[in-house]
Design a protein around this motif. Structure first.
Motif, PDB file in Angstrom:
ATOM      1  N   LYS A   1      31.225  -5.647  57.813  1.00  0.00           N
ATOM      2  CA  LYS A   1      32.398  -5.870  58.251  1.00  0.00           C
ATOM      3  C   LYS A   1      33.376  -4.498  58.405  1.00  0.00           C
ATOM      4  O   LYS A   1      34.395  -4.399  57.940  1.00  0.00           O
ATOM      5  N   ILE A   2      32.490  -3.372  58.901  1.00  0.00           N
ATOM      6  CA  ILE A   2      33.298  -2.125  58.901  1.00  0.00           C
ATOM      7  C   ILE A   2      34.326  -2.283  60.069  1.00  0.00           C
ATOM      8  O   ILE A   2      34.022  -2.532  61.162  1.00  0.00           O
ATOM      9  N   PRO A   3      35.446  -1.832  59.843  1.00  0.00           N
ATOM     10  CA  PRO A   3      36.425  -1.942  60.998  1.00  0.00           C
ATOM     11  C   PRO A   3      36.631  -1.066  62.072  1.00  0.00           C
ATOM     12  O   PRO A   3      37.435  -1.207  63.016  1.00  0.00           O
ATOM     13  N   ARG A   4      36.009  -0.032  62.026  1.00  0.00           N
ATOM     14  CA  ARG A   4      35.944   1.099  62.932  1.00  0.00           C
ATOM     15  C   ARG A   4      34.588   1.960  63.166  1.00  0.00           C
ATOM     16  O   ARG A   4      33.963   2.207  62.295  1.00  0.00           O
ATOM     17  N   PHE A   5      34.085   1.782  64.500  1.00  0.00           N
ATOM     18  CA  PHE A   5      32.853   2.430  64.755  1.00  0.00           C
ATOM     19  C   PHE A   5      33.092   3.690  65.836  1.00  0.00           C
ATOM     20  O   PHE A   5      33.654   3.131  66.990  1.00  0.00           O
ATOM     21  N   CYS A   6      32.964   4.835  65.777  1.00  0.00           N
ATOM     22  CA  CYS A   6      32.919   5.725  66.794  1.00  0.00           C
ATOM     23  C   CYS A   6      31.618   6.467  67.182  1.00  0.00           C
ATOM     24  O   CYS A   6      31.208   6.993  66.080  1.00  0.00           O
ATOM     25  N   MET A   7      31.208   6.266  68.264  1.00  0.00           N
ATOM     26  CA  MET A   7      30.027   6.680  68.670  1.00  0.00           C
ATOM     27  C   MET A   7      30.318   8.419  69.438  1.00  0.00           C
ATOM     28  O   MET A   7      30.872   8.218  70.487  1.00  0.00           O
ATOM     29  N   TYR A   8      29.735   9.430  68.776  1.00  0.00           N
ATOM     30  CA  TYR A   8      29.925  10.813  69.319  1.00  0.00           C
ATOM     31  C   TYR A   8      28.870  11.013  70.339  1.00  0.00           C
ATOM     32  O   TYR A   8      27.727  10.847  69.821  1.00  0.00           O
ATOM     33  N   HIS A   9      29.104  11.688  71.216  1.00  0.00           N
ATOM     34  CA  HIS A   9      27.953  12.396  72.135  1.00  0.00           C
ATOM     35  C   HIS A   9      27.791  13.808  71.660  1.00  0.00           C
ATOM     36  O   HIS A   9      28.871  14.438  71.189  1.00  0.00           O
TER      37      HIS A   9
ATOM     38  N   THR B   1      34.197   5.889  71.603  1.00  0.00           N
ATOM     39  CA  THR B   1      33.297   6.663  71.748  1.00  0.00           C
ATOM     40  C   THR B   1      33.954   8.078  72.157  1.00  0.00           C
ATOM     41  O   THR B   1      35.201   7.970  72.331  1.00  0.00           O
ATOM     42  N   THR B   2      33.297   9.380  71.713  1.00  0.00           N
ATOM     43  CA  THR B   2      34.005  10.480  71.825  1.00  0.00           C
ATOM     44  C   THR B   2      33.036  11.567  72.445  1.00  0.00           C
ATOM     45  O   THR B   2      31.687  11.365  72.311  1.00  0.00           O
ATOM     46  N   ASP B   3      33.733  12.654  72.925  1.00  0.00           N
ATOM     47  CA  ASP B   3      32.772  13.688  73.431  1.00  0.00           C
ATOM     48  C   ASP B   3      32.295  13.491  74.748  1.00  0.00           C
ATOM     49  O   ASP B   3      31.342  14.555  75.112  1.00  0.00           O
ATOM     50  N   ASN B   4      32.685  12.456  75.326  1.00  0.00           N
ATOM     51  CA  ASN B   4      32.117  12.435  76.857  1.00  0.00           C
ATOM     52  C   ASN B   4      33.280  11.416  77.524  1.00  0.00           C
ATOM     53  O   ASN B   4      32.867  10.298  77.418  1.00  0.00           O
ATOM     54  N   HIS B   5      34.183  12.203  78.141  1.00  0.00           N
ATOM     55  CA  HIS B   5      35.008  11.411  78.793  1.00  0.00           C
ATOM     56  C   HIS B   5      34.639  10.704  80.139  1.00  0.00           C
ATOM     57  O   HIS B   5      35.549   9.919  80.580  1.00  0.00           O
ATOM     58  N   ALA B   6      33.627  10.865  80.546  1.00  0.00           N
ATOM     59  CA  ALA B   6      33.055  10.117  81.561  1.00  0.00           C
ATOM     60  C   ALA B   6      32.795   8.808  81.157  1.00  0.00           C
ATOM     61  O   ALA B   6      32.963   7.962  81.982  1.00  0.00           O
ATOM     62  N   ASP B   7      32.877   8.675  80.033  1.00  0.00           N
ATOM     63  CA  ASP B   7      32.717   6.897  79.650  1.00  0.00           C
ATOM     64  C   ASP B   7      33.945   6.356  79.971  1.00  0.00           C
ATOM     65  O   ASP B   7      33.798   5.197  80.473  1.00  0.00           O
ATOM     66  N   GLY B   8      35.178   7.029  79.897  1.00  0.00           N
ATOM     67  CA  GLY B   8      36.349   6.228  80.321  1.00  0.00           C
ATOM     68  C   GLY B   8      36.270   5.831  81.844  1.00  0.00           C
ATOM     69  O   GLY B   8      36.612   4.908  82.482  1.00  0.00           O
TER      70      GLY B   8
END
Length: 392
Positions: free
Chosen positions: A204-212, A257-264
Motif C-alpha cells: 500500500k505504498i502511496p506514491r511511485f515515481c519511475m525515473y528514466h 514518471t520523470t526525466d523524459n517529458h516525451a512521456d507527457g
C-alpha cells in the motif's frame, strides 16, 4: 515530472490549479503545475553514502568529503530559501541520513515554513529513525528501489539492500511519514516492473515515481544500458495500464514518471485517441507543467554550496551560496540559465522541429552526453515524427 494518475485518471484539473495560482501554500501534489517562479531545491547535503550504486549521478562513496557546508552555513542557506519562499527543500545525498545535523536542519526548514523532504536509499531507516524523521517535520521520504531483490542488491552493490530499503519504507509508513518508492528504469531491471507494482499494491505504498536514466556521474557509463526507444514505449504502455488498473480497483497510489517529458506527449496522444473529451484538459495541464524544469522550477545545490541548474548538471555552476545568497544567484542573468528558461527557442534537431517542444524540450544532459551539444535532440525521445506533429 509526469503525473500519470493525474493525466490518465483525471485526479487533477485545470480548475484545481487555477484555484491555487500564485499562492504559496500550493498542495504538494499540484506543485508540478505551479506558476511560481521559485524552484524546488534539491540539496545534496553530503556526498557520503553507505552504498555504491551503479547509476549514481554524483559517484558517491562511503568516506568523509571535505569542505561540505557546515551546520551554520546550512542554517543561513535554509533561512534564505525560506525568505525566498521556495516550495520544497529536498535533503539528498549521497545518503542524507549520514549527516548528524539532518534533523536539526530539517526542523529548522519546517519551522521557517518550507516543505522539507528526504531522498534516501532507505537502508538506515528503522522504527527509531522514522520517529526522528517524523518529529523533525519532514513531510515525505522517497526511497529508491531498483528492482526485485536480486536486481536491487546488484545495482546497490550490497547484499540485503532490498530488504533494508523495504523495511525503511514500512517504518516510515508505520510512523505516519508519507513515503514513496523511486525506480530508475533501464535495460537490466525493466523486467522487474511487474514485481515492483505487486509490491506497491501489497505494501500500500502511496506514491511511485519511475525515473528514466540520465547519463550523468556513474550513470554516464550506462548509456548502453538504457532501454531502447521501442522498449520505452512498451514500458510506458505498461505503466499506464497499471496506473488505470490500480485507480479503478481503489488502490490509492499516485504513479509518476520523470526525466523524459516525451512521456507527457505520448500520454496526450493516447488520450486524444481514446478519450478526446479529456484531451484539452490534459494538454492544458502539460502547458502548466512546462516540460523539463532544469533552471526554472528546479534547482540543485551540492554539498559544497555550488548552485546548478539540476542535480545532473554538476559540472556547471551558477554560483556558490557561501559567496552569495541562493535567492540572488537564482535570479542572476547567467547565460545558460537565461537560455534554459526559454529552452524551446534553442533546441534543435527532432526537439526543435517538435510541435510540443514548449511542453517538453527534452533532456539537455542526455543531448550533451550523446551529441556533445546541449541543444541537440534528446536521444531518449521515442516519439515518431507523426506523434510530434501538433494536433489541430
Amino acid at each position: 515530472m509526469i503525473g500519470c494518475t493525474k493525466l490518465l485518471c483525471g485526479t487533477a484539473t485545470v480548475s484545481d490549479i487555477i484555484q491555487h495560482s500564485g499562492q504559496q501554500d500550493i498542495p504538494p501534489e499540484l506543485l508540478q503545475f505551479s506558476d511560481l517562479n521559485r524552484p524546488l531545491v534539491v540539496w545534496n547535503m553530503t556526498n557520503r553514502c553507505n552504498l555504491r550504486c551503479k547509476h549514481c549521478y554524483i559517484e558517491a562513496e562511503d568516506h568523509r568529503y571535505e569542505n561540505e557546508l557546515s551546520t551554520e552555513e546550512a542554517k543561513i542557506f535554509i533561512a534564505d530559501l525560506a525568505e525566498m519562499k521556495v516550495p520544497v527543500l529536498l535533503f539528498s545525498g549521497g545518503e542524507p541520513l549520514l549527516r548528524k545535523d539532518i534533523f536539526e536542519l530539517g526542523a529548522l526548514a519546517a519551522q521557517k515554513g518550507l516543505r522539507p523532504v528526504i531522498s534516501s536509499n532507505g537502508t538506515l531507516i528503522d522504527d527509531e529513525m522514522a520517529k526522528k524523521i517524523k518529529a523533525a517535520g519532514f513531510q515525505y521520504v522517497g526511497i529508491s528501489v531498483d528492482g526485485a531483490p536480486e536486481t536491487h542488491d546488484e545495482f546497490r552493490n550490497k547484499k540485503g539492500a532490498f530488504e533494508m530499503a523495504l523495511k525503511g519504507i514500512r517504518a516510515c509508513m508505520a510512523n505516519g511519514v508519507k513515503t514513496g518508492m523511486r525506480f530508475t528504469v533501464n535495460s537490466y531491471n525493466q523486467q522487474d516492473l511487474p514485481r515492483i507494482f505487486e509490491i506497491i499494491e501489497e505494501e500500500k505504498i502511496p506514491r511511485f515515481c519511475m525515473y528514466h536514466l540520465v547519463y550523468a556521474g556513474r550513470g554516464q557509463e550506462m548509456i548502453k544500458m538504457d532501454t531502447s526507444l521501442e522498449e520505452k514505449r512498451s514500458i510506458l504502455d505498461y505503466v499506464s495500464r497499471k496506473t488505470v488498473e490500480l485507480f479503478n480497483s481503489g488502490v490509492e497510489t499516485e504513479i509518476l514518471t520523470t526525466d523524459n517529458h516525451a512521456d507527457g506527449i505520448y500520454l496526450y496522444n493516447r488520450i486524444q485517441e481514446q478519450d478526446p473529451a479529456h484531451a484539452d484538459e490534459v494538454v492544458h495541464l502539460l502547458q502548466m507543467h512546462g516540460g523539463c524544469s532544469a533552471g526554472t522550477k528546479f534547482a540543485n545545490v551540492d554539498s559544497r554550496g555550488n548552485v546548478h541548474p539540476c542535480q545532473f548538471w554538476q559540472d556547471y555552476t551558477v554560483g556558490n551560496v557561501r559567496e552569495k545568497p541562493f535567492s540572488q544567484i537564482w535570479t542572476s542573468d547567467d547565460e545558460l540559465m537565461v537560455k534554459l528558461r526559454k529552452k524551446e527557442q534553442y533546441v534543435t534537431g527532432k526537439c526543435g522541429e517538435c510541435g510540443y517542444k514548449s511542453l517538453c524540450a527534452g533532456c539537455r544532459i542526455r543531448a550533451r552526453a550523446v551529441h556533445n551539444d546541449i541543444w541537440a535532440e534528446d536521444p531518449a525521445c521515442y516519439l515518431s515524427v507523426e506523434e510530434t506533429r501538433k494536433k489541430a
